[in-house]
Design a protein around this motif. Structure first.
Motif, PDB file in Angstrom:
ATOM      1  N   ASP A  52      10.724  14.518  -5.070  1.00 54.97           N
ATOM      2  CA  ASP A  52      11.641  15.584  -5.480  1.00 54.97           C
ATOM      3  C   ASP A  52      10.872  16.871  -5.767  1.00 54.97           C
ATOM      4  O   ASP A  52       9.972  16.898  -6.611  1.00 54.97           O
ATOM      5  CB  ASP A  52      12.428  15.165  -6.729  1.00 54.97           C
ATOM      6  CG  ASP A  52      13.287  13.932  -6.465  1.00 54.97           C
ATOM      7  OD1 ASP A  52      14.176  14.018  -5.618  1.00 54.97           O
ATOM      8  OD2 ASP A  52      13.025  12.893  -7.098  1.00 54.97           O
ATOM      9  N   SER A  58      15.531  18.704  -3.670  1.00 56.59           N
ATOM     10  CA  SER A  58      16.572  17.903  -4.323  1.00 56.59           C
ATOM     11  C   SER A  58      16.738  18.202  -5.800  1.00 56.59           C
ATOM     12  O   SER A  58      17.687  17.715  -6.428  1.00 56.59           O
ATOM     13  CB  SER A  58      16.234  16.409  -4.170  1.00 56.59           C
ATOM     14  OG  SER A  58      14.928  16.149  -4.671  1.00 56.59           O
ATOM     15  N   ASN A 159      17.242  10.339  -0.336  1.00 58.23           N
ATOM     16  CA  ASN A 159      16.440  11.555  -0.158  1.00 58.23           C
ATOM     17  C   ASN A 159      15.518  11.455   1.054  1.00 58.23           C
ATOM     18  O   ASN A 159      15.413  12.393   1.851  1.00 58.23           O
ATOM     19  CB  ASN A 159      15.602  11.827  -1.408  1.00 58.23           C
ATOM     20  CG  ASN A 159      16.416  12.390  -2.551  1.00 58.23           C
ATOM     21  OD1 ASN A 159      17.639  12.465  -2.483  1.00 58.23           O
ATOM     22  ND2 ASN A 159      15.747  12.764  -3.612  1.00 58.23           N
TER      23      ASN A 159
END
Length: 253
Positions: A52, A58, A159
């Motif tokens: 991330d 994200s 993701n």
């Protein structure tokens, strides 16, 4: 399985949520997998990536989902929510919301709320082009790579799929896979063990202070991506270009 009320760790598989401290692997790392000296310029056999904010754009989606979950629970998210939670693990964020804002929801219900809002916005997930291009350059020449995240397995899977990085045999370490999340070094040391390399043969690519602390504790050379929103801590090199970083690592292999 132990009584779920006695555990605060979440074993998440897409939409199946349960508290499962017993299911976390109790990995024993070899002696050489900790305490190594970091020295830039050494040969690099493996690149360990945070997810991330490093590989995948994200963090804003995650913070928005957290804020919506707080609102649904009758809480008022602070205006600086992102600064307070970026880089922290899901179990740590849960404790923070309980202690700071008085959240009454159980860990399982809280995770369901957050995931509902996160998955609803998942269509907007994108990989960082320069980071993904660098990943593919390393992959093309056989440099070993792994992804280590404070996110749970359900978030990690969606993701990496959005970034186009899902493939058989990919080494990933989610928060579910370790006893301790970042800033503890366990996740990175587990990846080192799974890749079959030594810490001195690795470099970590990060974007958060907690991730940098985990890397420091693991004794592994660390860099910050150019698109990080955090200032690189002392001892961590801030990159000005992912392409130049790729050139450097290819020259050190």
């Amino acid at each position: 399985m132990r009584n779920s009320k006695k555990n605060d760790f979440y074993f998440l598989r897409q939409v199946d949520f349960c508290i499962a401290d017993d299911l976390r692997p109790k990995t024993s790392f070899p002696p050489e997998a900790s305490g190594s000296d970091r020295s830039g310029g050494d040969m690099i056999k493996a690149v360990l990536w945070d997810m991330d904010g490093t590989l995948v754009d994200s963090e804003d989606i995650a913070v928005d989902a957290l804020g919506l979950a707080m609102t649904e629970a009758g809480l008022t998210p602070p205006t600086d929510l992102k600064e307070r939670v970026v880089g922290r693990s899901s179990d740590d964020i849960y404790r923070y919301v309980v202690e700071t804002f008085g959240l009454k929801a159980s860990p399982t219900d809280w995770e369901r709320r957050k995931h509902h809002f996160y998955f609803r916005a998942a269509g907007a997930l994108r990989g960082y082009d320069d980071a993904i291009e660098t990943w593919r350059r390393f992959d093309a020449v056989g440099i070993r790579q792994a992804v280590i995240s404070n996110s749970d397995r359900a978030i990690m899977d969606i993701n990496l799929r959005a970034a186009g990085l899902v493939r058989p045999g990919l080494i990933t370490v989610a928060r579910n896979d370790v006893l301790h999340g970042k800033p503890h070094p366990e996740g990175y040391l587990r990846a080192v063990y799974l890749l079959g390399v030594n810490p001195s043969e690795c470099i970590i690519v990060e974007d958060s202070v907690s991730g940098a602390a985990a890397a420091e504790a693991a004794g592994i050379e660390t860099v910050f991506v150019p698109h990080s929103h955090s200032e690189a801590p002392q001892g961590v090199r801030a990159l000005c270009s992912m392409r130049l970083f790729g050139d450097e690592i290819l020259a050190r292999r």
